[in-house]
Write a protein that holds these residues in place. Structure first.
Motif: not given
Length: 565
Positions: A429-451
């Motif tokens: 999480d981030k100080t002011f919350g994890f926003k949709r823009t953060d999710w878009t970047k995170w998903r791009t940086d972690h394509p093999d993330a576990q679900i």
């Protein structure tokens, strides 16, 4: 401020603001106690009426002349005032020409104030104290109606030489001049109180109940902290014992105690400023939290996956059946970039059905819907050929500004079959919350993330590679959002409201500091005015007189004119 040289005992008369004196060796007490101006005015008029009443000249007695009876012997002239030296008194009475003082001297002395008490004696106060015998006024410090039956009482008695001056103050009279009544009276201070004196007294008052105030602040702060604390997953109690709530309880208790300690131990002005700042900051934070608006944030919770504690992004996996008719051209689908609504129409863009639940959407202009939302669909907004209008169950090319919003073609999509609760471990999480823009970047940086699977209480479990025979990936994971209007009226756990909460707290603190400071200054000013009034009123309870002559109230200058032939 003080030059009193007397011991300050416990007050026997209550007073709103008492000014202490320096310790010394006499049983004299210094302080203030209030009387109303109306009563003081009546007292003054009564005293003046009494003082102006005619009085017979004092008779010289044996006691007044040290034992010599000079007014009863045959051929002896009665003396106009008391003469302390018995031999001198007898010589004057006989008309002895060798006497250093004559009848005329005594008569001149008695005429200074016909209603006063004069004598030929040594001065015991004033500039001429300790000198030889001369014309003196017997000056008394009296307490107005301080006797057991409401009579005036004499507190001190001394001789003041004609032509001399003394301040009507107990410190100006020698201790040998005090009467027994002096120990029963609280004398006013030498000077009226200043604002610094008032602040000092108010600071002391503020610190007296510091322990109670700090304890109360801790209780109130702890309760407030518990209410605003984070519940365990699956619990929605307003007051609870979850870890988050207990942590907030401790923090709130410490904060409340610290706030009250700051209020108590930093004095009146600074303390009120601190307290008002803190209270108004809390109030401002609450108001800011209640009216907060802004971007949604994604829900991130503590979780345990494979025995390791971490944080997880909550969401759902949407299982769907691809809408293959879009690819064959049998149907066309459109997406509303303002509302997220979808419609499916026939090949002629007619007979549209807007009730279809489409997922895994890809637009003609965007393969990634998260990126599209992040860019606010700018590629659609700048391209007229990608803009359509939906009206009367028909789609027409071009955007006419219709109230239904701007529509754009969907390249591919699926029809939702069911949703599986899931979460992705390792998302911080981030100080002011994890926003949709953060999710878009995170998903791009972690394509093999576990679900992983998620229970209603946030417990994790392993998911198969296929669910219901259908594969899935990050593109099928839809994060859960937390909007500013989610939750209760006040919800400090809602990070979508954090900016509004902090803004409200800052505004409240600023206004609170100003209000607290101004309020404290006003309290001091009002208290000072009251203290000065008390002081001035208290002066009128003690006065100086010679005989029936009123010379002045306490701290006034007592002046005896020179005797004139």
């Amino acid at each position: 401020m003080y030059n009193q040289k007397f011991l300050f005992h416990a007050l026997y008369v209550p007073c709103a603001l008492c000014w202490g004196a320096l310790p010394a060796n006499a049983a004299v007490r210094v302080g203030n106690y209030s009387r109303s101006y109306a009563e003081a005015y009546n007292q003054l008029n009564q005293q003046r009426a009494q003082n102006n009443a005619p009085v017979a000249a004092p008779q010289v007695t044996a006691a007044a002349t040290g034992g010599a009876v000079v007014n009863n012997a045959p051929g002896v002239t009665e003396l106009p005032i008391r003469v302390a030296n018995a031999k001198l008194a007898a010589a004057i009475a006989r008309g002895d020409k060798d006497a250093a003082v004559g009848i005329r001297d005594l008569e001149s002395c008695a005429k200074i104030y016909p209603d006063g008490e004069f004598a030929w004696d040594r001065p015991t106060v004033g500039e001429k104290v300790g000198g030889g015998q001369t014309c003196v006024a017997t000056v008394e410090i009296r307490g107005y109606q301080m006797g057991a039956y409401g009579e005036d009482v004499v507190l001190a008695r001394a001789n003041l030489s004609a032509g001399d001056v003394v301040k009507c103050n107990i410190s100006e009279f020698p201790e040998s001049a005090y009467t027994a009544e002096v120990a029963n009276v609280i004398f006013p201070a030498d000077n009226e109180p200043t604002t610094s004196d008032v602040i000092r007294v108010m600071n002391d008052e503020q610190k007296k109940n510091a322990g109670i105030k700090i304890a109360a602040g801790a209780v109130i702060g702890g309760l407030a902290g518990n209410i605003t604390g984070k519940n365990d997953i699956g619990s929605d109690s307003i007051i609870g014992t979850s870890k988050g709530k207990m942590n907030n309880t401790a923090i709130g208790a410490l904060s409340g105690a610290a706030l009250m300690a700051g209020n108590a131990y930093t004095g009146k002005i600074a303390g009120d400023t601190i307290l008002s700042t803190g209270v108004n900051a809390a109030a401002g934070a609450a108001v800011g939290n209640m009216v907060a608006t802004g971007d949604s944030v994604l829900r991130i919770e503590d979780c345990t996956v494979n025995g390791e504690k971490t944080t997880c992004l909550w969401g759902v996996i949407t299982l769907n059946t691809p809408l293959t008719t879009l690819e064959t051209g049998q149907q066309r689908a459109f997406y509303n970039i303002a509302t997220g609504a979808t419609v499916v129409c026939d090949a002629n863009l007619e007979n549209c059905n807007n009730k279809m639940d489409l997922v895994s959407i890809k637009l003609d202009k965007y393969d990634d819907m998260e990126k599209a939302a992040t860019e606010d669909f700018q590629a659609v907004r700048i391209d007229p050929s990608a803009q359509y209008t939906y009206k009367d169950n028909k789609i027409t090319a071009g955007y006419s500004g219709d109230a239904s919003g701007l529509w754009t073609p969907i390249a591919s999509a699926g029809v939702s079959d069911r949703m599986v609760p899931a979460m992705i471990p390792g998302v911080k999480d981030k100080t002011f919350g994890f926003k949709r823009t953060d999710w878009t970047k995170w998903r791009t940086d972690h394509p093999d993330a576990q679900i992983v699977g998620r229970s209603g209480r946030g417990e994790s479990y392993s998911l198969a590679d296929q669910i219901d025979g259908k594969s899935y990936n990050l593109m099928d994971f839809n994060p859960l959002r937390v909007d500013a209007d989610d939750g209760s009226l006040i919800d400090f756990n809602n990070k979508a409201r954090m900016k509004g909460t902090l803004t409200g707290a800052g505004v409240g603190a600023g206004l609170g500091a100003l209000t607290g400071y101004q309020g404290a200054q006003n309290d001091v000013e009002q208290r000072w005015l009251s203290a000065v009034r008390e002081y001035k009123d208290s002066l009128q309870k003690i006065y100086c007189a010679t005989g029936k002559r009123f010379l002045g109230y306490y701290n006034d200058a007592v002046i005896i004119p020179n005797a004139v032939e």
